[in-house]
Design a protein around this motif. Structure first.
Motif, PDB file in Angstrom:
ATOM      1  N   GLU A 180     -19.337 -14.159 -17.409  1.00 22.91           N
ATOM      2  CA  GLU A 180     -18.342 -13.086 -17.515  1.00 22.91           C
ATOM      3  C   GLU A 180     -16.929 -13.655 -17.528  1.00 22.91           C
ATOM      4  OE1 GLU A 180     -19.246 -10.600 -14.245  1.00 22.91           O
ATOM      5  OE2 GLU A 180     -21.049  -9.738 -15.167  1.00 22.91           O
ATOM      6  N   ASN A 181     -16.701 -14.663 -16.675  1.00 21.51           N
ATOM      7  CA  ASN A 181     -15.371 -15.289 -16.645  1.00 21.51           C
ATOM      8  C   ASN A 181     -15.067 -15.994 -17.962  1.00 21.51           C
ATOM      9  OD1 ASN A 181     -15.093 -14.416 -14.014  1.00 21.51           O
ATOM     10  ND2 ASN A 181     -15.707 -16.380 -13.119  1.00 21.51           N
ATOM     11  N   ALA A 182     -16.129 -16.510 -18.609  1.00 20.98           N
ATOM     12  CA  ALA A 182     -15.948 -17.218 -19.871  1.00 20.98           C
ATOM     13  C   ALA A 182     -15.997 -16.273 -21.064  1.00 20.98           C
ATOM     14  CB  ALA A 182     -17.036 -18.271 -20.015  1.00 20.98           C
ATOM     15  N   HIS A 183     -16.189 -14.977 -20.827  1.00 17.73           N
ATOM     16  CA  HIS A 183     -16.346 -13.990 -21.896  1.00 17.73           C
ATOM     17  C   HIS A 183     -17.438 -14.443 -22.873  1.00 17.73           C
ATOM     18  CE1 HIS A 183     -12.713 -12.086 -20.399  1.00 17.73           C
ATOM     19  NE2 HIS A 183     -12.094 -13.269 -20.496  1.00 17.73           N
ATOM     20  N   ASP A 184     -18.554 -14.871 -22.273  1.00 14.77           N
ATOM     21  CA  ASP A 184     -19.662 -15.424 -23.063  1.00 14.77           C
ATOM     22  C   ASP A 184     -20.967 -14.749 -22.634  1.00 14.77           C
ATOM     23  OD1 ASP A 184     -21.062 -17.055 -24.798  1.00 14.77           O
ATOM     24  OD2 ASP A 184     -21.166 -18.759 -23.409  1.00 14.77           O
ATOM     25  N   THR A 185     -20.979 -13.412 -22.731  1.00 12.72           N
ATOM     26  CA  THR A 185     -22.112 -12.667 -22.198  1.00 12.72           C
ATOM     27  C   THR A 185     -23.184 -12.355 -23.231  1.00 12.72           C
ATOM     28  OG1 THR A 185     -20.919 -10.606 -22.634  1.00 12.72           O
ATOM     29  CG2 THR A 185     -20.689 -11.578 -20.425  1.00 12.72           C
ATOM     30  N   LEU A 186     -22.994 -12.730 -24.467  1.00 11.62           N
ATOM     31  CA  LEU A 186     -23.952 -12.360 -25.502  1.00 11.62           C
ATOM     32  C   LEU A 186     -25.031 -13.415 -25.722  1.00 11.62           C
ATOM     33  CD1 LEU A 186     -21.582 -10.740 -28.159  1.00 11.62           C
ATOM     34  CD2 LEU A 186     -22.956  -9.629 -26.394  1.00 11.62           C
TER      35      LEU A 186
END
Length: 243
Positions: free
Chosen positions: A34-40
């Motif tokens: 989530e912090n890395a905006h890498d949730t996919l």
């Protein structure tokens, strides 16, 4: 080989401790993704976990469990490289080691691997989405441990003449034993017997000493009879009679 088994037991103990904290591990991955905006995209490599740890981890708890995962993977990688020095192996054992090293490569894609029975790490994930996202990364360690066990099982069936210690690469004592046996046998052998001519000379001298003692004893017996009163009568010419 005993050293290899001991190293494997140590790794299994570390993994058991990590497995008890699997939910903490999944939570740390969720937070850092989530912090890395890498949730996919799924968590598909060790490098990806390392990147989350280095750049997107704000919690000491998350940092501790992510470090624990990476340290176990690094220790397993070192163990696999050391196994190559233990035994030259054959095509089967070498193939197992190559698979281990590939799985533990930091850039290897783990998204498609799944640990199977008796491991239930994937089943512990809460839903199908979680299994797709984290199924590969939680399957990595148990699969590698199984591969190392398989390598040990195959290696123990091979001749042990090429077996080496994990720590130093020196030959095991089983290899030295046949070489030491002739030396030990030579030490235990009795000294060689004397030369036949020497033995014959000694035997002749013993016989001479025995014969000398017999002559002395016979002379002593004759002297004893003379002193006991058995004196011989004076000599008389034949044909004459004493008055």
């Amino acid at each position: 080989m005993n050293e290899v088994k001991e190293a494997l037991r140590n790794m299994e103990q570390k993994y058991k401790l990590f497995l008890q904290q699997q939910f903490t591990f999944i939570g740390a991955l969720q937070h850092t993704r989530e912090n890395a905006h890498d949730t996919l995209r799924p968590v598909a490599s060790i490098d990806q976990v390392q990147s989350y740890l280095d750049h997107h981890c704000n919690s000491s708890t998350d940092r501790r469990i992510l470090n624990m995962f990476i340290n176990i993977c690094n220790d397993l990688s070192m163990l696999c490289h050391k196994l190559e020095t233990v035994h030259p192996g054959n095509n089967t054992t070498n193939s197992i080691l190559e698979r281990c090293k590939l799985l533990l490569s930091h850039s290897n894609d783990l998204s498609a691997i799944r640990a199977k029975y008796p491991h239930d790490t994937v089943n512990h994930l809460s839903c199908e989405e979680a299994k797709n996202l984290y199924g590969g990364v939680v399957s990595l360690i148990p699969i590698v441990l199984d591969c190392i066990k398989e390598w040990i099982a195959h290696t123990e069936k091979l001749p042990s003449r090429g077996l080496y210690n994990v720590s130093g690469g020196s030959a095991l004592s089983e290899k030295r034993a046949p070489q030491e046996a002739p030396a030990m046998a030579a030490i235990s052998q009795p000294p060689p017997s004397a030369h036949p001519e020497v033995q014959t000379s000694i035997h002749n001298k013993d016989n001479e000493r025995v014969q000398g003692r017999e002559r002395v004893q016979k002379k002593h017996l004759n002297d004893t009879e003379n002193h006991s009163g058995k004196v011989k009568a004076p000599w008389k010419p034949p044909g004459r009679h004493a008055f």
